[in-house]
Design a protein around this motif. Structure first.
Motif, PDB file in Angstrom:
ATOM      1  N   ARG A 360     -30.412  -5.478 -63.929  1.00  0.00           N
ATOM      2  CA  ARG A 360     -30.732  -4.102 -63.820  1.00  0.00           C
ATOM      3  C   ARG A 360     -31.201  -3.392 -64.951  1.00  0.00           C
ATOM      4  O   ARG A 360     -32.160  -2.627 -65.094  1.00  0.00           O
ATOM      5  CB  ARG A 360     -29.627  -3.500 -62.842  1.00  0.00           C
ATOM      6  CG  ARG A 360     -29.845  -1.719 -62.850  1.00  0.00           C
ATOM      7  CD  ARG A 360     -28.621  -1.213 -62.118  1.00  0.00           C
ATOM      8  NE  ARG A 360     -28.539  -1.424 -60.717  1.00  0.00           N
ATOM      9  CZ  ARG A 360     -27.793  -2.264 -60.201  1.00  0.00           C
ATOM     10  NH1 ARG A 360     -26.880  -2.904 -61.009  1.00  0.00           N
ATOM     11  NH2 ARG A 360     -27.746  -2.662 -58.889  1.00  0.00           N
ATOM     12  N   ASP A 368     -33.861   0.089 -59.483  1.00  0.00           N
ATOM     13  CA  ASP A 368     -32.949  -0.368 -58.539  1.00  0.00           C
ATOM     14  C   ASP A 368     -33.699  -1.234 -57.493  1.00  0.00           C
ATOM     15  O   ASP A 368     -33.305  -2.185 -56.783  1.00  0.00           O
ATOM     16  CB  ASP A 368     -32.087   0.491 -57.690  1.00  0.00           C
ATOM     17  CG  ASP A 368     -30.754   0.894 -58.314  1.00  0.00           C
ATOM     18  OD1 ASP A 368     -30.321   0.237 -59.389  1.00  0.00           O
ATOM     19  OD2 ASP A 368     -30.231   2.159 -58.141  1.00  0.00           O
ATOM     20  N   GLU A 372     -33.152  -4.958 -55.709  1.00  0.00           N
ATOM     21  CA  GLU A 372     -32.858  -5.170 -54.382  1.00  0.00           C
ATOM     22  C   GLU A 372     -33.896  -6.521 -54.065  1.00  0.00           C
ATOM     23  O   GLU A 372     -33.189  -7.498 -53.208  1.00  0.00           O
ATOM     24  CB  GLU A 372     -33.311  -3.955 -53.569  1.00  0.00           C
ATOM     25  CG  GLU A 372     -33.261  -4.201 -52.184  1.00  0.00           C
ATOM     26  CD  GLU A 372     -31.794  -4.907 -51.457  1.00  0.00           C
ATOM     27  OE1 GLU A 372     -31.868  -5.219 -50.364  1.00  0.00           O
ATOM     28  OE2 GLU A 372     -30.897  -4.435 -52.114  1.00  0.00           O
ATOM     29  N   ARG A 375     -31.907  -9.411 -54.968  1.00  0.00           N
ATOM     30  CA  ARG A 375     -30.729  -9.609 -54.290  1.00  0.00           C
ATOM     31  C   ARG A 375     -31.014 -10.257 -53.045  1.00  0.00           C
ATOM     32  O   ARG A 375     -30.516 -11.189 -52.600  1.00  0.00           O
ATOM     33  CB  ARG A 375     -29.974  -8.191 -53.909  1.00  0.00           C
ATOM     34  CG  ARG A 375     -28.707  -8.294 -53.038  1.00  0.00           C
ATOM     35  CD  ARG A 375     -28.333  -7.104 -52.403  1.00  0.00           C
ATOM     36  NE  ARG A 375     -29.387  -6.695 -51.321  1.00  0.00           N
ATOM     37  CZ  ARG A 375     -29.052  -7.408 -49.957  1.00  0.00           C
ATOM     38  NH1 ARG A 375     -28.336  -8.468 -49.855  1.00  0.00           N
ATOM     39  NH2 ARG A 375     -29.959  -7.696 -49.133  1.00  0.00           N
ATOM     40  N   ARG A 376     -32.073  -9.998 -52.538  1.00  0.00           N
ATOM     41  CA  ARG A 376     -32.581 -10.269 -51.181  1.00  0.00           C
ATOM     42  C   ARG A 376     -33.060 -11.969 -51.271  1.00  0.00           C
ATOM     43  O   ARG A 376     -32.765 -12.812 -50.379  1.00  0.00           O
ATOM     44  CB  ARG A 376     -33.632  -9.564 -50.374  1.00  0.00           C
ATOM     45  CG  ARG A 376     -34.278  -9.957 -49.248  1.00  0.00           C
ATOM     46  CD  ARG A 376     -34.736  -8.791 -48.446  1.00  0.00           C
ATOM     47  NE  ARG A 376     -35.724  -8.506 -49.194  1.00  0.00           N
ATOM     48  CZ  ARG A 376     -37.215  -8.668 -49.409  1.00  0.00           C
ATOM     49  NH1 ARG A 376     -37.643  -9.971 -48.653  1.00  0.00           N
ATOM     50  NH2 ARG A 376     -38.226  -8.219 -50.115  1.00  0.00           N
TER      51      ARG A 376
END
Length: 783
Positions: A360, A368, A372, A375-376
């Protein structure tokens, strides 16, 4: 005795090393014994984790509407590459060692679930798990049985059980085996249970039946261990959840375990392997033994060395694929930050929290949204496993696999967009397959007609996403037939026999045409005709008509015979035109708004149908309703909309006069506002091009009495709020000109002078623009 945490890379790595050192001659693994005959498939090259053992009750006939509880009895035992149980399986098969599953049989577990579904049981059937099997969420304070890891973490000074377990087990790569220490810790915690009952100490109570179920599971594990020793195996390795390890080493009399297991309910069970996904291994999916970050754990297990550097390098590659600028210097600084954070927090290795903060701060520069994405795509990592061809399957599953290969539609755990041209045989067959699967409640593909972009009746957009539970749905649907086409047709016929509403049958007829189920269509049409003949509710008839018209259009494009469907449509149009006038009498505001939606839907459907006779009959009906006056007049919202529809169809030449009467001084402001709302519901371009209507509307609003000013403008926000910004701006400019006010700055000609042409159009500049547009369209530009 190897007490592990399900789906832990450190546990898996340590277990594999411990088994290689111990060299057992038999391995017992926590899992359903019915799967013993399927163990050999784990060595097949075509078996690629994540996969899952699936237990289901065969031969149960589901209801046509697919209602829950009619036969949906199934349970999954998932395995990832980093699952200790999977590594134990692969070790045993590679070493030629006997391997058995030792948990309570699925036949008992499914039978118990039929009697009572325990609260908290996730959809995949794997119940709430304790200790090293289920991580606790931050802030929870459950009892020892449900979260022993949380208690151990608290004793170690951690406020996060997941982080503590990662530090002491999952991030370990060398050093002594952790299993003796884990067994000792679990033994101590189980000893604490002899103290006052947990509810009396203010702790969360256990789910109903939980203790009894765990007692039965541990009794069966001990029974399996005794049988292995009795069979002559001397070096037996038991791989189970860490919480169970002390219980299996207890000196419990065999007779007591037999009493515990006596009289358990039992049901017929079949077992197979099915593909699984990392997303369904995540705790966020509701899986009781889930982990927070399957993709991160897979990376930790498969990375030979320097996992942090490799992870951040892969994150940088992913961001570059999305056209985000990430340099090698970014990666170097991110690695330094992650390692510095780990050192400050006293962690042996930078964990997911540290690398995410580094991503980040450095790679994403505080944004952000890219975090994300990582993350996915990486932290969870939607990986879809596969099973070999020789895996036991029902005929319906095999037929679908053959169709997937023939049509080149590969299942994926990541949603993919497809745009089908139904004029091409391959795309047409793909569309039919997906529509047939939807009839079987296998929502592999979801049509995207509602995305706001019309592509005509010969194009379809789909989003495809494979989920593991589709295999259960296919197994259930196997009672309808052995092929997808046969099963979908049988399911459609059964649904037609069970349908109680006309709209259900019209939707079913449309779906049969989309799926090219000519065998089922006659039964559906008979039920539809019978229902339409006795249904006198005009609202039902109007709701049914659009779906039937769409079905006719799709049938025309797909080459499907639609003769019986056309007969039903012809009858419905006549009945709607006859029944509409009495149906719109005396409606209140809410009922009028609902009727407005039905009228718009029927009008659009008849426009799509393109039948001159039906269109003429419909417009005559609307004209008769619009001409009503006095006590017979329809609601203002409906009257305004009817006038607009007739005007757009070229059936009215007195629309300004009608609006003048509708907004006159003698008309109540709320009725006038409703009339205008209905009239303007079709878009605002009419006001841009019709000065007479715009003057009437402007004059009415300007002349509203003081009491109506607070009532009418809010009512008009609904139609005007739906207009595009360009339409609203153009209407405002037209009003300003009509009032004689200063319009927008007059355009200048090519020589800097003001152009005084009508509407402020610069003829010279417009000609050049027109010539450019004509060239783009391929037309000859005027000389």
């Amino acid at each position: 005795m190897f007490g592990i945490r399900h789906h832990g890379p450190g546990s898996a790595r340590a277990l594999r090393r411990a088994l290689e050192e111990y060299r057992p001659d038999a391995v017992l693994i926590e899992g359903p014994p019915e799967a013993d005959d399927l163990v050999s498939l784990a060595a097949d090259p075509g078996m690629v984790p994540p996969v899952a053992l699936l237990a289901y009750s065969p031969g149960r006939t589901p209801s046509p509407d697919g209602a829950e509880g009619t036969g949906r009895q199934a349970a999954f035992w998932p395995f990832a590459e980093f699952s200790p149980e999977w590594q134990a399986l692969r070790y045993a098969l590679g070493a030629g060692v006997t391997v058995r599953f030792c948990d309570l049989p699925a036949a008992h577990q499914l039978a118990q679930r039929q009697d009572q579904q325990a609260p908290g049981t996730p959809p995949d059937g794997d119940g709430p798990r304790p200790a090293a099997e289920r991580p606790a969420e931050q802030g929870e304070a459950p009892g020892i049985r449900l979260d022993p890891l949380g208690w151990l973490a608290q004793a170690a000074g951690y406020d996060d059980a997941e982080r503590w377990w990662d530090d002491v087990v999952e991030h370990r790569r060398d050093g002594p085996s952790p299993f003796p220490a884990i067994a000792e810790a679990m033994t101590e915690l189980r000893a604490r249970l002899a103290e006052p009952p947990e509810p009396e100490r203010g702790l969360d109570p256990l789910p109903p039946g939980y203790l009894r179920r765990e007692e039965q599971r541990e009794a069966y594990m001990r029974r399996t261990l005794r049988r292995a020793l009795k069979d002559g195996y001397e070096r037996v390795a038991v791989v189970c959840g860490a919480w169970h390890a002390p219980a299996l080493l207890e000196k419990v009399p065999a007779a007591r375990d037999e009493r515990t297991l006596r009289g358990l309910p039992k049901t017929k069970v079949a077992m197979t392997w099915v593909p699984w996904t990392h997303g369904r291994l995540a705790g966020a999916s509701g899986y009781g033994a889930g982990v927070r970050s399957p993709g991160w754990y897979h990376h930790l297990f498969t990375s030979g060395d320097r996992p942090v550097e490799r992870w951040l390098t892969e994150a940088a590659r992913l961001l570059r694929e999305e056209d985000l600028h990430v340099s090698s210097a970014h990666v170097i600084e991110a690695v330094r930050l992650a390692e510095a954070l780990a050192a400050l927090r006293g962690r042996p290795l930078a964990g997911l929290d540290e690398v995410t903060e580094a991503v980040r701060a450095v790679l994403c520069e505080g944004n952000d949204l890219p975090v994300e994405l990582i993350r996915r795509r990486m932290t969870v990592g939607e990986r879809l496993g596969s099973v070999p061809e020789r895996t036991p399957m029902v005929p319906l599953q095999r037929d679908l696999r053959a169709e997937q290969r023939r049509l080149r539609l590969k299942p994926s755990a990541i949603d993919r967009e497809y745009d089908f041209d139904l004029r091409k045989p391959l795309d047409l067959d793909r569309s039919r397959l997906l529509h047939r699967l939807r009839l079987l409640d296998v929502e592999w593909g979801v049509p995207q007609e509602a995305q706001g972009r019309s592509k005509g009746t010969f194009r379809e957009s789909w989003t495809l996403l494979w989920r593991p539970e589709f295999d259960v749905a296919l197994i259930e649907a196997g009672v309808w037939g052995t092929t997808v086409r046969e099963a979908a047709a049988a399911r459609a016929e059964a649904a037609a026999a069970q349908a109680t509403a006309l709209a259900e049958l019209t939707s079913l007829a449309e779906r049969c045409l989309l799926a090219d189920l000519g065998d089922a269509l006659p039964a559906v049409m008979r039920a539809l005709a019978d229902r339409a003949a006795v249904d006198s509710d005009v609202a039902h008839l109007m709701a049914a008509l659009p779906a039937l018209v769409r079905a006719l259009r799709y049938g025309d494009v797909r080459g499907t015979p639609t003769g019986p469907l056309r007969t039903v449509v012809d009858g419905l149009v006549v009945r709607v035109c006859v029944g509409l006038p009495p149906a719109v009498t005396g409606l209140d505001d809410d009922a009028s708004r609902e009727m407005l939606g039905r009228i718009d839907a029927v009008h659009g459907a008849l426009s799509l149908l393109g039948d001159g006779g039906h269109t003429d009959r419909w417009l005559r009906t609307l004209r008769g309703l619009a001409d009503r006056d006095g006590d017979r007049a329809v609601h203002g919202l409906l009257e305004g909309r009817l006038v607009r529809l007739l005007l757009d169809a070229g059936r009215l030449d007195d629309a300004p006069a009608r609006m003048a009467r509708a907004v006159s001084v003698g008309t109540a402001p709320d009725r006038a506002a409703a009339w205008v709302e209905g009239f303007l519901a079709g878009g605002g371009l009419l006001l841009v091009h019709d000065d007479d209507l715009l003057r009437l509307l402007d004059g009415w609003i300007s002349g509203l009495p003081g009491a109506a000013v607070a009532v009418v403008p809010p009512l008009l926000r609904r139609p005007f709020g739906g207009y595009a910004a360009a339409e609203r701006r153009a209407i405002g400019e037209r009003v300003r000109r009509l009032r004689g006010g200063a319009g927008p700055a007059a355009p200048r000609d090519d020589h800097g002078g003001e152009d005084n042409g009508e509407d402020g159009v610069d003829a010279g500049r417009a000609t050049a623009a027109t010539a450019t547009v004509l060239r783009i369209l391929g037309w000859e530009a005027p000389a």
